[in-house]
Motif scaffolding. Structure first.
Motif, PDB file in Angstrom:
ATOM      1  N   ALA A  12     -48.356  49.393 -30.974  1.00 51.72           N
ATOM      2  CA  ALA A  12     -48.466  50.793 -30.622  1.00 51.72           C
ATOM      3  C   ALA A  12     -48.123  51.777 -31.711  1.00 51.72           C
ATOM      4  O   ALA A  12     -48.471  52.926 -31.587  1.00 51.72           O
ATOM      5  CB  ALA A  12     -47.572  51.053 -29.422  1.00 51.72           C
ATOM      6  N   SER A  13     -47.393  51.419 -32.707  1.00 52.45           N
ATOM      7  CA  SER A  13     -46.995  52.412 -33.706  1.00 52.45           C
ATOM      8  C   SER A  13     -47.963  52.534 -34.870  1.00 52.45           C
ATOM      9  O   SER A  13     -47.869  53.478 -35.648  1.00 52.45           O
ATOM     10  CB  SER A  13     -45.605  52.070 -34.262  1.00 52.45           C
ATOM     11  OG  SER A  13     -45.657  50.854 -34.954  1.00 52.45           O
ATOM     12  N   SER A  14     -48.899  51.599 -35.018  1.00 55.60           N
ATOM     13  CA  SER A  14     -49.661  51.541 -36.266  1.00 55.60           C
ATOM     14  C   SER A  14     -50.541  52.765 -36.514  1.00 55.60           C
ATOM     15  O   SER A  14     -50.521  53.344 -37.600  1.00 55.60           O
ATOM     16  CB  SER A  14     -50.505  50.271 -36.304  1.00 55.60           C
ATOM     17  OG  SER A  14     -49.687  49.148 -36.453  1.00 55.60           O
ATOM     18  N   VAL A  15     -51.341  53.160 -35.526  1.00 59.71           N
ATOM     19  CA  VAL A  15     -52.196  54.311 -35.769  1.00 59.71           C
ATOM     20  C   VAL A  15     -51.368  55.582 -35.880  1.00 59.71           C
ATOM     21  O   VAL A  15     -51.702  56.498 -36.643  1.00 59.71           O
ATOM     22  CB  VAL A  15     -53.279  54.463 -34.689  1.00 59.71           C
ATOM     23  CG1 VAL A  15     -52.727  54.973 -33.389  1.00 59.71           C
ATOM     24  CG2 VAL A  15     -54.396  55.365 -35.195  1.00 59.71           C
ATOM     25  N   ALA A  16     -50.270  55.648 -35.133  1.00 60.33           N
ATOM     26  CA  ALA A  16     -49.403  56.813 -35.239  1.00 60.33           C
ATOM     27  C   ALA A  16     -48.827  56.924 -36.645  1.00 60.33           C
ATOM     28  O   ALA A  16     -48.767  58.003 -37.223  1.00 60.33           O
ATOM     29  CB  ALA A  16     -48.280  56.726 -34.211  1.00 60.33           C
ATOM     30  N   ILE A  17     -48.392  55.799 -37.189  1.00 60.13           N
ATOM     31  CA  ILE A  17     -47.857  55.787 -38.554  1.00 60.13           C
ATOM     32  C   ILE A  17     -48.912  56.248 -39.534  1.00 60.13           C
ATOM     33  O   ILE A  17     -48.669  57.123 -40.385  1.00 60.13           O
ATOM     34  CB  ILE A  17     -47.347  54.376 -38.897  1.00 60.13           C
ATOM     35  CG1 ILE A  17     -46.057  54.076 -38.128  1.00 60.13           C
ATOM     36  CG2 ILE A  17     -47.135  54.213 -40.396  1.00 60.13           C
ATOM     37  CD1 ILE A  17     -45.632  52.626 -38.198  1.00 60.13           C
ATOM     38  N   ALA A  70     -52.605  51.661 -31.566  1.00 59.79           N
ATOM     39  CA  ALA A  70     -53.854  51.458 -32.275  1.00 59.79           C
ATOM     40  C   ALA A  70     -53.525  51.051 -33.690  1.00 59.79           C
ATOM     41  O   ALA A  70     -52.392  51.095 -34.114  1.00 59.79           O
ATOM     42  CB  ALA A  70     -54.708  52.736 -32.282  1.00 59.79           C
ATOM     43  N   VAL A  71     -54.513  50.638 -34.424  1.00 54.04           N
ATOM     44  CA  VAL A  71     -54.271  50.264 -35.819  1.00 54.04           C
ATOM     45  C   VAL A  71     -55.510  50.593 -36.619  1.00 54.04           C
ATOM     46  O   VAL A  71     -56.625  50.421 -36.178  1.00 54.04           O
ATOM     47  CB  VAL A  71     -53.918  48.762 -35.957  1.00 54.04           C
ATOM     48  CG1 VAL A  71     -55.063  47.880 -35.568  1.00 54.04           C
ATOM     49  CG2 VAL A  71     -53.458  48.439 -37.372  1.00 54.04           C
TER      50      VAL A  71
END
Length: 683
Positions: free
Chosen positions: A132-137, A18-19
């Motif tokens: 895939a890493s954007s919202v997690a970041i 997500a972002v």
């Protein structure tokens, strides 16, 4: 991109996709290790609140193609998520998550579920894009405790490793940060993100293999990769310091049953004396004790020479899994040459947690479907230049790949042999395995390349996924008693051509969604839940039970083919081309299934490894003068091959490693209690 690297990247991509951001478009371009464009990612944040992602990555005639869309809830987690497309090997992906009030449902290629939504948690898709890493970041950096719970299980955490200023093509400047993300897989995942109030993915780099960088900022790729490589090196050096137990002076292993790898039999208890990384004596067990700086009480356990994995594409983080499995030597079968030289140097100076590395150089032919690694050539002169470079840099041999021009093959083989190099590889497109053996191959990699000798024609384009699907569909009908098969096996035997079947890797041909990978089926309870989940997804397109049964029958026949080759006297070496350690253990189980005794399978992974690496004078058996590369097992793998999963102590030269410590550091439940080295001071 080789199979093992693809698996590692797939694990990284399992970070929730997500972002956070306003309406607009962000574009990324993916590059292979040599700078060739290999794919793209287009992220569109719509005015309607829906983010749509188009992603494609192609290397070596394969790669995922994905369409993803999602909506974020007010807390920045998924309210709705969907991804469709095809995986690296063509398996259909259709995955969805939805949150409604305090309830949630999801369905992936591995699992499905429903239940009460966990506030603040983020769904972790298996088939997600690199977005895939954007919202997690963003979520991780916003949390006071720096921890992000995942659905269906797991928790992510991240730390900033370094911050840099980068410049765009149009003169804009911004700060970016390298994050080490833990909580997925066995080792940290590294990603570059923007800084500020709404950080997002800026670049993903797998050093030496692939770069995905936001458009307009590609010129920063070299600097980012160099700094990431340095940061990973520092983390790995620290891991080596914590895991390595130096053995200066002499070390005595008492009462160990030594495996005679030359004759594939277990001997009587013996005492083995080591000095400064070498074996100096092997004497009958129970002889009068001699003074030593370190003592190991083997208590009748089985002692083997260190295992060989003869087919890897070495990565910086692979060493822990290799050494924990007793693998003390690996043969690299194609890599980024500069990165591999660095890994070899770091292993030799003791700063990298790694087995010893034997190098075989990669030579590919230029084509739209070429794998981008080593040397990519289109003339004989360029092929000879590649051979010269590998010979000058002490490589064992060269590996020919799928797009290599067939008209250049005979002269290239002859030239490599004139330089003292072994020649192995895939069968080049529009050729058959019989032909490359007749032209002088010393070894053929992969069981599918051998089976295609009977299933492909000169018109088959084996650079595509057809090299997998043709085997999955047809190998089950192959008559192993036919004259054609028997004559081919006799040709391999008579020419002394070795085979590197990598059987365990090819179990992906028949694995179904929801079923554990056979590599992990016996050990699922030992590995983290996210690894279990990711390894329950099919890689091939298997639409129904009848197709699944056909593909399984084909794989079983491939196993039987290896058994026929071994029985006929064809040299076999044990390679994997998949996740380190665990795959070799499964490979040896399959050799036993093929008809070898457990002792013969262990011989393949020790004596044969050394023999076909031209290193029998240095390793491969427990003998005076050889390197002290040794593995002490609980149980008896010469009787029950499953006991190969129970190393209790690994010695690599003048350093001891405890597999239990290595596994715990990687989030794995140990398989055996460690047998500890006792120093003179402690006695």
């Amino acid at each position: 991109m080789k199979h093992a690297a693809l698996i590692l990247i797939a694990a990284w991509l399992a970070i929730p996709a997500a972002v956070a951001g306003e309406a607009g478009t962000v574009r990324y371009t993916a590059f292979a290790g040599d700078g060739t464009r290999a794919g793209h990612q287009l992220v569109e944040h719509g005015d309607d609140g829906v983010t749509r992602v188009d992603f494609i990555f192609k290397d070596n005639g394969r790669g995922p193609e994905l369409k993803e869309e999602y909506v974020l809830a007010a807390d920045g987690t998924f309210a709705r998520y969907r991804v469709e497309g095809a995986s690296t090997f063509g398996a259909p992906i259709d995955e969805a998550f939805e949150r409604s009030g305090d309830r949630m449902t999801w369905k992936s290629t591995s699992d499905e579920g429903e239940g009460e939504f966990m506030p603040g948690a983020l769904y972790s898709p298996l088939g997600g894009t690199p977005q895939a890493s954007s919202v997690a970041i963003s979520a991780l950096l916003a949390r006071p405790d720096g921890r992000l719970p995942l659905i269906p299980s797991g928790t992510l955490s991240a730390r900033q490793v370094v911050e840099l200023e980068v410049a765009a093509d149009d003169g804009r400047r911004q700060r970016v940060q390298l994050l080490a993300i833990t909580g997925i897989g066995f080792t940290p995942a590294f990603a570059w993100a923007t800084t500020g109030d709404a950080p997002r993915l800026f670049a993903f780099i797998y050093p030496g293999w692939v770069r995905l960088i936001e458009d307009g900022w590609h010129a920063n790729g070299d600097a980012l990769e160099q700094r990431q490589t340095q940061a990973e090196g520092e983390a790995l050096a620290d891991l080596q310091r914590r895991m390595a137990h130096p053995l200066p002076g002499t070390t005595l292993l008492r009462n160990a049953r030594v495996f005679d790898s030359e004759h594939a039999r277990l001997g009587e208890p013996a005492d083995v004396l080591l000095r400064d990384g070498r074996i100096v004596s092997v004497s009958a067990g129970g002889t009068p004790s001699r003074e030593a700086d370190h003592i190991v009480d083997a208590a009748g356990r089985v002692l083997l020479p260190g295992l060989f994995d003869m087919h890897v594409h070495a990565g910086r983080w692979d060493g822990g899994l290799h050494l924990a499995a007793g693998v003390t030597t690996v043969r690299d079968m194609g890599n980024d040459n500069a990165m591999l030289a660095e890994l070899i140097a770091q292993e030799r100076d003791g700063s990298l947690l790694s087995p010893r590395i034997v190098a075989s150089g990669f030579i590919e032919g230029e084509s739209p479907m070429a794998a981008r690694g080593g040397f990519v050539i289109d003339t004989l002169d360029k092929a000879k230049e590649a051979v010269d470079w590998y010979a000058a840099n002490d490589y064992l041999g060269v590996k020919i790949y799928n797009s290599f021009p067939r008209d250049l093959l005979p002269d290239t083989i002859a030239y490599a042999h004139s330089k003292g190099l072994r020649v192995s590889g895939h069968v080049p497109v529009h050729m058959l395995a019989r032909e490359v053996v007749e032209q002088g191959y010393d070894e053929v990699q992969h069981i599918n390349q051998l089976a295609l000798n009977f299933l492909a024609t000169h018109e088959t384009d084996t650079r595509t996924l057809e090299r997998f699907y043709l085997v999955a569909k047809g190998a089950g009908d192959l008559d192993l008693d036919s004259a054609e098969v028997r004559e081919f096996i006799a040709l391999l035997r008579d020419r002394g051509t070795a085979v590197d079947p990598t059987l365990a890797t090819f179990e992906f041909l028949h694995q179904r969604n929801g079923q554990p990978s056979p590599i992990f089926a016996a050990i699922e309870a030992h590995v983290p839940p996210d690894v279990q989940r990711s390894r329950r997804a099919a890689q091939m397109d298997i639409p129904d039970d009848a197709t699944g049964a056909r593909y399984k029958r084909s794989f079983d026949n491939l196993v039987a083919l290896v058994g026929r080759m071994y029985e006929a006297g064809v040299p076999v070496v044990a390679g994997t081309d998949e996740i380190p350690g665990f795959t070799l253990q499964r490979e040896l189980e399959l050799y036993v299934q093929a008809g070898m005794t457990p002792a013969q399978a262990l011989q393949v992974a020790t004596w044969n490894g050394a023999k076909y690496s031209n290193m029998l004078d240095d390793r491969g058996s427990v003998a005076v003068g050889k390197r002290a590369d040794l593995v002490l097992f609980d149980g008896d793998p010469t009787v029950d091959i499953a006991d190969v999963r129970k190393p209790a102590l690994v010695i690599k030269g003048d350093t001891a490693y405890y597999p239990a410590e290595l596994h715990e550091a990687l989030g794995i439940k140990p398989f055996a209690e460690p047998v500890r080295v006792q120093s003179k001071e402690a006695r």
